[in-house]
Scaffold this motif. Structure first.
Motif, short mmCIF file in Angstrom:
data_model
loop_
_atom_site.label_atom_id
_atom_site.label_comp_id
_atom_site.label_asym_id
_atom_site.label_seq_id
_atom_site.Cartn_x
_atom_site.Cartn_y
_atom_site.Cartn_z
N LEU A 289 14.96 -8.25 6.68
CA LEU A 289 14.48 -9.16 5.64
C LEU A 289 13.17 -8.64 5.05
O LEU A 289 12.21 -8.36 5.78
N GLY A 290 13.14 -8.49 3.74
CA GLY A 290 11.94 -7.99 3.08
C GLY A 290 11.65 -6.54 3.37
O GLY A 290 10.56 -6.05 3.09
N HIS A 291 12.61 -5.85 3.92
CA HIS A 291 12.45 -4.44 4.32
C HIS A 291 13.62 -3.62 3.75
O HIS A 291 13.44 -2.80 2.86
N LEU A 292 14.82 -3.92 4.25
CA LEU A 292 16.01 -3.23 3.78
C LEU A 292 16.86 -4.09 2.86
O LEU A 292 17.70 -3.57 2.12
N ILE A 293 16.67 -5.42 2.92
CA ILE A 293 17.36 -6.34 2.02
C ILE A 293 16.32 -7.34 1.49
O ILE A 293 15.18 -7.39 1.98
N LEU B 160 10.10 -9.44 -1.16
CA LEU B 160 9.36 -9.27 0.08
C LEU B 160 9.44 -10.52 0.97
O LEU B 160 9.93 -11.56 0.55
N GLY B 161 8.91 -10.37 2.19
CA GLY B 161 8.79 -11.51 3.09
C GLY B 161 9.83 -11.51 4.19
O GLY B 161 10.99 -11.17 3.98
N HIS B 162 9.39 -11.91 5.41
CA HIS B 162 10.30 -11.99 6.55
C HIS B 162 9.98 -13.19 7.43
O HIS B 162 10.39 -13.23 8.60
N GLU B 163 9.27 -14.18 6.90
CA GLU B 163 8.90 -15.38 7.66
C GLU B 163 9.14 -16.61 6.79
O GLU B 163 8.63 -16.68 5.68
N ALA B 164 9.89 -17.56 7.31
CA ALA B 164 10.14 -18.77 6.53
C ALA B 164 10.70 -19.89 7.40
O ALA B 164 11.29 -19.65 8.47
N VAL B 165 10.51 -21.10 6.92
CA VAL B 165 11.19 -22.29 7.40
C VAL B 165 11.92 -22.88 6.21
O VAL B 165 11.41 -22.84 5.08
N GLY B 166 13.13 -23.38 6.41
CA GLY B 166 13.87 -23.93 5.28
C GLY B 166 15.05 -24.77 5.71
O GLY B 166 15.22 -25.09 6.90
N GLU B 167 15.88 -25.10 4.75
CA GLU B 167 17.05 -25.95 4.98
C GLU B 167 18.32 -25.18 4.65
O GLU B 167 18.44 -24.57 3.58
N ILE B 168 19.26 -25.19 5.57
CA ILE B 168 20.56 -24.56 5.33
C ILE B 168 21.26 -25.28 4.17
O ILE B 168 21.40 -26.51 4.19
N LYS C 260 0.82 -1.21 0.00
CA LYS C 260 0.00 0.00 0.00
C LYS C 260 0.85 1.27 0.00
O LYS C 260 0.33 2.37 -0.17
N GLY C 261 2.15 1.11 0.23
CA GLY C 261 3.03 2.28 0.29
C GLY C 261 3.22 2.83 1.69
O GLY C 261 3.76 3.92 1.86
N ASP C 262 2.79 2.07 2.71
CA ASP C 262 2.88 2.54 4.09
C ASP C 262 4.28 2.43 4.68
O ASP C 262 4.53 2.95 5.78
N VAL C 263 5.19 1.71 4.00
CA VAL C 263 6.55 1.52 4.52
C VAL C 263 7.53 2.00 3.44
O VAL C 263 8.08 1.21 2.66
N PRO C 264 7.74 3.31 3.36
CA PRO C 264 8.51 3.87 2.24
C PRO C 264 9.97 3.45 2.20
O PRO C 264 10.63 3.64 1.17
N GLU C 265 10.50 2.88 3.30
CA GLU C 265 11.90 2.44 3.30
C GLU C 265 12.14 1.27 2.36
O GLU C 265 13.29 1.00 1.97
N VAL C 266 11.08 0.55 1.99
CA VAL C 266 11.24 -0.61 1.10
C VAL C 266 11.41 -0.10 -0.33
O VAL C 266 10.51 0.53 -0.89
N ARG C 267 12.55 -0.39 -0.91
CA ARG C 267 12.86 0.10 -2.25
C ARG C 267 12.30 -0.82 -3.32
O ARG C 267 12.28 -2.05 -3.16
N LEU D 120 13.54 -19.22 10.17
CA LEU D 120 14.16 -17.92 9.95
C LEU D 120 13.38 -16.89 10.75
O LEU D 120 12.19 -16.68 10.53
N SER D 121 14.04 -16.23 11.66
CA SER D 121 13.39 -15.19 12.45
C SER D 121 13.13 -13.97 11.59
O SER D 121 13.92 -13.62 10.71
N CYS D 122 12.02 -13.27 11.88
CA CYS D 122 11.74 -12.02 11.17
C CYS D 122 12.72 -10.92 11.57
O CYS D 122 12.83 -9.91 10.87
N ILE D 123 13.42 -11.12 12.68
CA ILE D 123 14.38 -10.14 13.18
C ILE D 123 15.79 -10.72 13.10
O ILE D 123 16.03 -11.86 13.49
#
Length: 356
Positions: free
Chosen positions: A112-116, A58-66, A46-53, A84-87
């Protein structure tokens, strides 16, 4: 590989993106097994987080394999299944030393999904991997575990703990989306006298009732009057805002008792009026916050022991490459009944293997 790329407000697509690579010796590369979509992702669109280029995955939540680690990673290795932690946490700065990982000044925090590039892709680069991923017990399904990347620690820390929920309290949760529902679940751990859920959507109110809310109220039915009736006019001990719009925040401040707590979780894209002319005399505590995820190990143990019904919040599952469809379903929750949508996971991984 493919990833879900933000191109500007209202514009995103599942497309080819460069494969991630190790940039720092503390990095890890993770093959995504299950990912999910957050209400914050909708705020970004929606454009509410202008820091996202534009151009950011996108995305900051996941489960996966190293699949690969940098030379300084010590706690995980290729083949490990992780949350994977959102922080992201550097572990060295002042805030990380105080367990305030969301405020990390060493290259972490919410990145994650914000600045990178984030997690809604086939592979993810995770900085500061030693403190930013959590090994998963084999008994915990990916579809259940992925909800511990963000919404459960956020609801627990920023809502329940910041709100100082105590035994015997009246707790009001404004917003019965995934975050609000996770508040209902985790607030029950503290034995409040009653939990009241407030929302616009009947389906979400029904879900709140199933998950443990003692009373539910539609916004149009004057929830403030219900709270007053149930508390002899005193007001709620704790009111938790889980929407992120001015109207819901102002409603919270009207329902709290003198000496009570308002805990704001919602991501706000517009200013909200703070009626200090009414609140200054009431000894009200208002807290805000970005989750720190210090509670994630505890919540993981509880989920593995069957103490957290995380899977009950998942209403829709999709293959990983059905990202556009999943976003459409999640964004139209009032029509689709979506609570939490999960892409990938064991079920869809098995389908993919059979198709191959």
């Amino acid at each position: 590989m493919k990833g879900f790329v933000f191109h500007g407000p209202g514009q995103a697509s599942w497309q080819d993106v460069p494969d991630p690579a190790i940039k720092e010796p503390t990095d890890a590369i993770v093959k995504a097994g299950a990912v999910t979509i957050c209400g914050t992702d909708l705020h970004i669109l929606k454009g509410d987080v202008p820091e996202v280029r534009p151009g950011t995955v996108l995305g900051h939540e996941a489960v996966g394999e190293i699949v690969e680690t940098g030379s300084d990673v010590r706690t995980v290795r290729p083949g490990d299944r992780v949350l994977l932690s959102c922080i992201t946490s550097c572990g060295r700065c002042r805030f990380c030393r105080e367990s305030a990982y969301g405020q990390c000044r060493g290259g972490g925090g919410w990145i994650l999904g914000h600045l990178i590039d984030g997690t809604q892709s086939e592979y993810v680069r995770v900085p500061c991997a030693d403190l930013s991923v959590h090994p998963l017990p084999g008994t915990l399904r990916s579809e259940d575990a992925v909800l511990l990347a963000d919404i459960f620690p956020t609801s627990y820390e920023v809502g329940v703990l910041n709100g100082h929920v105590r035994p015997g309290d009246t707790v009001v949760v404004v917003g019965a989306g995934p975050i609000g529902l996770a508040v209902v679940v985790t607030a029950r751990l503290f034995a409040p006298e009653r939990i009241i859920a407030v929302d616009l959507a009947p389906a979400r109110l029904e879900a709140a009732h199933r998950l443990g809310a003692d009373a539910i109220a539609a916004v149009a039915e004057d929830p403030g009057a219900l709270v007053a009736d149930l508390t002899d006019g005193l007001g709620a001990d704790v009111v938790i805002e889980a929407v992120g719009v001015p109207e819901s925040f102002e409603l919270c401040t009207r329902m709290v008792r003198p000496g009570g707590h308002v805990a704001n979780i919602g991501v706000h894209g517009k200013p909200a009026t703070l009626h200090l002319e009414d609140l200054w005399i009431k000894n009200v505590t208002i807290t805000t916050g970005l989750v720190d995820t210090y509670s994630t190990p505890t919540l993981l143990r509880m989920a593995a022991a069957g103490r957290l019904p995380t899977g009950q919040l998942v209403t829709h599952t999709f293959p990983l490459d059905h990202m556009d469809e999943a976003y459409d379903v999640f964004s139209r929750a009032a029509d689709t009944g979506a609570l939490k949508v999960v892409l990938g996971g064991e079920q869809h991984a098995e389908v993919a293997v059979r198709a191959a």
